[in-house]
Write a protein that holds these residues in place. Structure first.
Motif, mmCIF file in Angstrom:
data_model
loop_
_atom_site.group_PDB
_atom_site.id
_atom_site.type_symbol
_atom_site.label_atom_id
_atom_site.label_comp_id
_atom_site.label_asym_id
_atom_site.label_seq_id
_atom_site.Cartn_x
_atom_site.Cartn_y
_atom_site.Cartn_z
ATOM 1 N N GLU A 60 -6.630 -53.048 90.354
ATOM 2 C CA GLU A 60 -6.995 -54.294 90.125
ATOM 3 C C GLU A 60 -7.407 -54.665 88.428
ATOM 4 O OE1 GLU A 60 -10.634 -55.042 92.245
ATOM 5 O OE2 GLU A 60 -9.814 -55.057 94.264
ATOM 6 N N GLU A 61 -7.278 -54.095 87.671
ATOM 7 C CA GLU A 61 -7.379 -53.916 86.198
ATOM 8 C C GLU A 61 -6.168 -54.711 85.218
ATOM 9 O OE1 GLU A 61 -10.443 -53.583 84.813
ATOM 10 O OE2 GLU A 61 -10.973 -53.849 86.494
ATOM 11 N N ASP A 62 -6.088 -55.636 84.902
ATOM 12 C CA ASP A 62 -4.913 -55.809 83.972
ATOM 13 C C ASP A 62 -4.171 -55.325 83.835
ATOM 14 O OD1 ASP A 62 -6.053 -58.558 85.117
ATOM 15 O OD2 ASP A 62 -6.591 -59.426 83.586
ATOM 16 N N GLY A 63 -2.902 -55.044 83.113
ATOM 17 C CA GLY A 63 -2.691 -53.949 82.690
ATOM 18 C C GLY A 63 -1.982 -52.620 83.503
ATOM 19 N N SER A 103 -1.915 -54.328 74.132
ATOM 20 C CA SER A 103 -1.968 -53.962 76.055
ATOM 21 C C SER A 103 -3.532 -52.668 76.671
ATOM 22 C CB SER A 103 -1.756 -54.731 76.799
ATOM 23 O OG SER A 103 -0.020 -53.687 76.774
ATOM 24 N N ASP A 161 -11.245 -52.099 78.809
ATOM 25 C CA ASP A 161 -11.792 -52.237 80.224
ATOM 26 C C ASP A 161 -12.012 -51.585 81.050
ATOM 27 O OD1 ASP A 161 -11.208 -54.718 79.256
ATOM 28 O OD2 ASP A 161 -9.511 -55.227 79.746
ATOM 29 N N LEU A 206 -6.427 -51.988 77.753
ATOM 30 C CA LEU A 206 -6.515 -51.478 79.580
ATOM 31 C C LEU A 206 -8.126 -50.238 79.452
ATOM 32 C CD1 LEU A 206 -6.311 -51.016 81.736
ATOM 33 C CD2 LEU A 206 -4.321 -49.760 81.058
#
Length: 876
Positions: free
Chosen positions: A556-559, A589, A596, A593
């Protein structure tokens, strides 16, 4: 110090061969020590206490074999067609052979991995089909049981009716046995039906759990669907070599052994390339670019001296110094962890300062010979005056480099120490071997034309006139504005370590990187390792479900492109996943990540989807950790960025103290330090523009811009500080010398410039040439260092020291030399240029107590009270 150096210079000139042989022996001993005791250099940097290192240690403890480094091997068919069976078999045999090397934990055969994955997917499909068949069979069996039960019910009804009829007509007693037999048969049939029904119900009860396990397995397969080892067209395959040691302790010998196996594979129609984890090497400290830099330095010396023999002396002495310093330092690499960049930095500094320091002494000696001084006396005096300045200048570089140890970063401290050792050897070479070589060549230090003019007045300098104030204002404004404009890109500086995309376009690392990026996505060049520590152990049957839930949460995490489980601890309370990002390890990016993912910890089990319901597999908070190449780069870069301001403050503070001591002024150190900061940030801006933004990329072979080498700014800062103070010393000390001898402050500025401009110009060009040669080094991490130092010296010498400082000194006038009386009383008298020595050993044509070197004309010490500052204290 000046008197000691004078005597040392005289001894070296008289015992030239003794000194030369002594240094040759020292060189031989250093080389011998390196060959006997030299250890392994690493191409990786490690900082204790970082999050990545913590996670790596945890991986090693919990999942043996996962904490080691992993190198990627890329196989490509030369014609772009799919691999043949013979080629696949040869690749498998090659990797099996590498797996047998000592230090290699395991290998991944791309075709075996692809086959295993296909088998796994087929097993999941077959399992789903079998479950569907089982459900259909259970439904059919249930229907049959229902029909049989109906028959039994009908039979029981008939039997009950017959028994009732027999009891009614009084014949029951005669048929009782038959009735009992029929009832027993019905009861037995019903018992069999009940057993069969129970068996069907038990099978049906197991189906949901089996279905859930299959679904969990399918979810894991789907999460890892983008991770492939063979491209869709079958022409590219990626294997892996997993080492026992981590990236920071992996030996170059083992990497070289693996690389040799791969290079010698010789598989027909297949090109074999490999990643930086395998290819990183420090073979050859000096390449073509570095040699060109030294040749340019020699050319500058020939132009300056107008004869070959004295021009060769600085080159020879610097090479001897580099050999002693670098070989001696590398002899300790067996007991001290040393990065592969460390000896290169030593070579870079040893060459640059070695040539420059010898140049200062030789240039002074030549001027004195032209003034008519005796040969050996001139050598000794040059060593006591310019040699004294060289010792002081070298000391500033030493201080700046040794100060790297206060950063608390081990590899940086070792780099600074080795660089300092090489500079120290360069200073010792300059004040011993240089006088010895000058004694050997004698008067040939001058060309024939110069020899004919020895002692003539042709060397007298013209009358000095101060520059115009308006011109000084314009020069200062232009210099400041130009440097500030160049420094603008520094505001967007990103720090990191180079990956395969930064390597030379014809290197195996670059080919491997681009092949993986094109066939599988850039993210597979630097996957992350994400660990999850569970609050308690999970049941064996629940592991796959927990892995699937966590994999989907990470997706679900972007990237994030794909997630695959890579390990479970024996206690089933620690899980590890491979997370493939969209972009490469040095991209913005991927950096985001990592931040994040770390921000997710602690992660509530319910939020992750693994702690819901009364029968939750996990209840509590999950601790996440992130490791991998990108993570390590981020941690090291963050640590370095944190100590950068501290180191800058330390360097600036040292600069102010040293300059106040030397120049006995408050304003001169302030403007000198401000000039250093300007040139430093301009150098940072230029480095960002070239290596991060890609400006002029074709010229500097920057084909894939990325973050700036994370330890480059702090190294550039330390070295540039030392060199900036050198140029400040050689130029402004001449201004002070003239002012002390009664020359007006603004005229003294011109006197100092005329006295040191030529030699500083030559020295700066030599520095730029030597450092610039490393811009095209075969070692990727050396290039930004070489460029940053070269452009920094260019800015500092030609814009700051020769334009800005003289202009500001002119504008300040007499106030430039203001010093509070209380401070003047407590400061020691530092005779950097050896002026007191010069008065006791005057150059021909200069009055005792005067200086022909500072202003171009002798000055009487009694003409101005300021001269008293240069008088040595009487011996007690």
């Amino acid at each position: 110090m000046a008197e000691l150096l004078y005597r040392l210079g005289r001894f070296s000139a008289r015992r030239s061969w003794t000194v030369v042989v002594g240094w040759v022996v020292a060189l031989a001993m250093a080389v011998g020590a390196f060959l006997a005791f030299g250890g392994t250099l690493t191409s990786s940097m490690s900082i204790p206490g970082t999050e990545t290192e913590r996670v790596n240690e945890q991986l090693t403890d919990e999942l043996d074999g996962l904490g080691g480094a992993t190198g990627t091997v890329v196989f490509q068919t030369e014609d772009g067609s799919a691999f043949t069976d013979a080629q696949e078999s040869a690749i498998g045999d090659l990797l099996d052979g590498i797996a047998g090397l000592d230090g290699v934990e395991d290998v991944v055969d791309p075709f075996a991995a692809a086959s295993d994955r296909a088998d796994q997917e087929q097993q999941l499909a077959d399992g789903a089909a079998q479950l569907d068949d089982a459900e259909a069979q259970i439904e059919a069996g249930t229907a049959q049981l229902d029909a049989a039960e109906q028959q039994l019910d009908a039979g029981q009804a008939q039997l009950d009716a017959a028994v009732a009829q027999a009891q009614a007509d009084g014949t029951f007693a005669f048929a009782a046995g038959q009735f009992e037999a029929q009832q027993a048969e019905l009861d037995q049939g019903r018992a069999q039906l009940d057993a069969q029904r129970a068996e069907l119900e038990a099978g049906a009860a197991e189906l949901p759990a089996q279905r859930a396990q299959l679904e969990d397995g399918q979810r894991l397969v789907d999460a890892a669907s983008e991770i492939r080892t063979v491209s869709e067209d079958g022409s590219v395959a990626t294997g892996a070599v997993m080492f026992e040691d981590d990236l920071f302790t992996l030996s170059d010998e083992l990497k070289a052994e693996v690389a040799a196996e791969l290079d010698g594979a010789g598989i027909d129609g297949v090109q074999v390339d490999y990643s930086t984890e395998i290819a990183a090497s420090i073979d050859g400290l000096i390449g073509v670019g570095e040699v060109v830099g030294v040749v340019l330095a020699l050319l500058v010396l020939v132009i300056m001296f107008r004869t070959l023999l004295p021009a060769v002396l600085p080159i020879v002495s610097s090479l001897v110094g580099v050999g002693v310093g670098v070989a001696g330092s590398m002899a300790l690499s067996g007991v001290v962890d040393m990065s592969s960049v460390t000896p290169v930095l030593g070579v870079m500094l040893g060459l640059a300062v070695g040539i420059d320091y010898a140049l200062f002494i030789i240039n002074r000696h030549r001027r004195q010979l032209l003034a008519g001084m005796d040969l050996r006396e001139s050598i000794a005096l040059a060593n006591g005056t310019s040699g004294n300045a060289v010792v002081f200048a070298g000391s500033t570089v030493l201080v700046a480099l040794l100060a790297l140890n206060v950063t608390g970063i081990p590899f940086l401290g070792v780099m600074g120490t080795v660089g300092a050792v090489c500079v120290l050897v360069a200073v010792l070479i300059a004040v011993t071997l240089t006088p010895a070589l000058l004694g050997l060549i004698g008067i040939r230090v001058l060309n024939r034309r110069a020899r004919a003019q020895v002692g003539h007045d042709a060397h007298a300098r013209p009358e000095l006139k101060p520059m115009k104030t308006g011109r000084a204002l314009l020069r200062a404004a232009l210099a400041i504005v130009a440097l500030l404009i160049v420094a603008i890109p520094a505001l967007s500086m990103r720090l990191g370590l180079p990956d395969g995309s930064s390597e030379a376009a014809d290197s195996t690392q670059y080919r491997a990187y681009t092949a993986v990026a094109d066939a599988f996505g850039a993210g597979q060049n630097g996957p992350l390792l994400v660990t999850v520590a569970l609050p308690s152990s999970v049941a064996d049957d629940d592991v796959v479900g927990v892995q699937a839930d966590l994999a989907e949460r990470l997706l679900e995490e972007d990237g994030v492109v794909a997630v695959a489980p890579v390990g479970v601890s024996d206690d089933r309370d620690f899980l590890a996943f491979q997370v493939v990002p969209v972009d490469g390890p040095s991209s913005e990016s991927t950096e985001q990540l990592v931040h994040d993912l770390r921000a997710l910890s602690p992660l509530d089990a319910g939020e992750a989807g693994v702690g819901v319901g009364e029968a939750a597999a996990v209840d509590g908070d999950l601790e996440l950790g992130v490791a991998g190449q990108a993570s390590g780069n981020i941690d090291i870069s963050a640590k370095l960025a944190g100590v950068l301001p501290v180191y800058l403050a330390l360097v600036v503070g040292l600069s102010l103290i040293i300059l106040v001591l030397v120049f006995r002024s408050i304003l001169v150190p302030l403007i000198a330090t401000a000039g250093f900061v300007l040139s430093l940030f301009a150098a940072f801006g230029a480095v960002v523009a070239i290596f991060q933004w890609g400006w002029l990329g074709a010229l500097f072979d920057v084909h894939d811009p990325g973050p700036v080498l994370n330890f480059a700014p702090i190294i550039i800062m330390g070295v540039l500080f030392g060199l900036a103070m050198d140029y400040q010393l050689f130029l402004v000390s001449g201004m002070r010398e003239a002012w002390v001898h009664g020359v007006p402050a603004r005229t003294a500025v011109v006197a100092g410039m005329r006295n040191g401009r030529a030699v500083v110009t030559a020295a700066a060009i030599i520095m730029v040439s030597v450092f610039g040669g490393f811009v095209f080094s075969h070692l990727t991490m050396v290039r930004p260092l070489g460029f940053g130092l070269a452009i920094g010296v260019l800015f500092d010498a030609f814009i700051v020291r020769m334009l800005l400082i003289p202009a500001v000194m002119h504008l300040l006038g007499e106030s430039a030399w203001w010093l509070p009386k209380w401070l003047d009383r407590i400061l020691p008298n530092v005779d950097v240029e050896g002026a007191a020595l010069e008065r006791t050993h005057p150059v021909h044509g200069a009055e005792p107590g005067g200086s022909a070197d500072a202003t171009g004309a002798p000055a009487d010490a009694g003409d101005d009270a300021r001269t008293a500052e240069l008088e040595p204290e009487p011996t007690r």
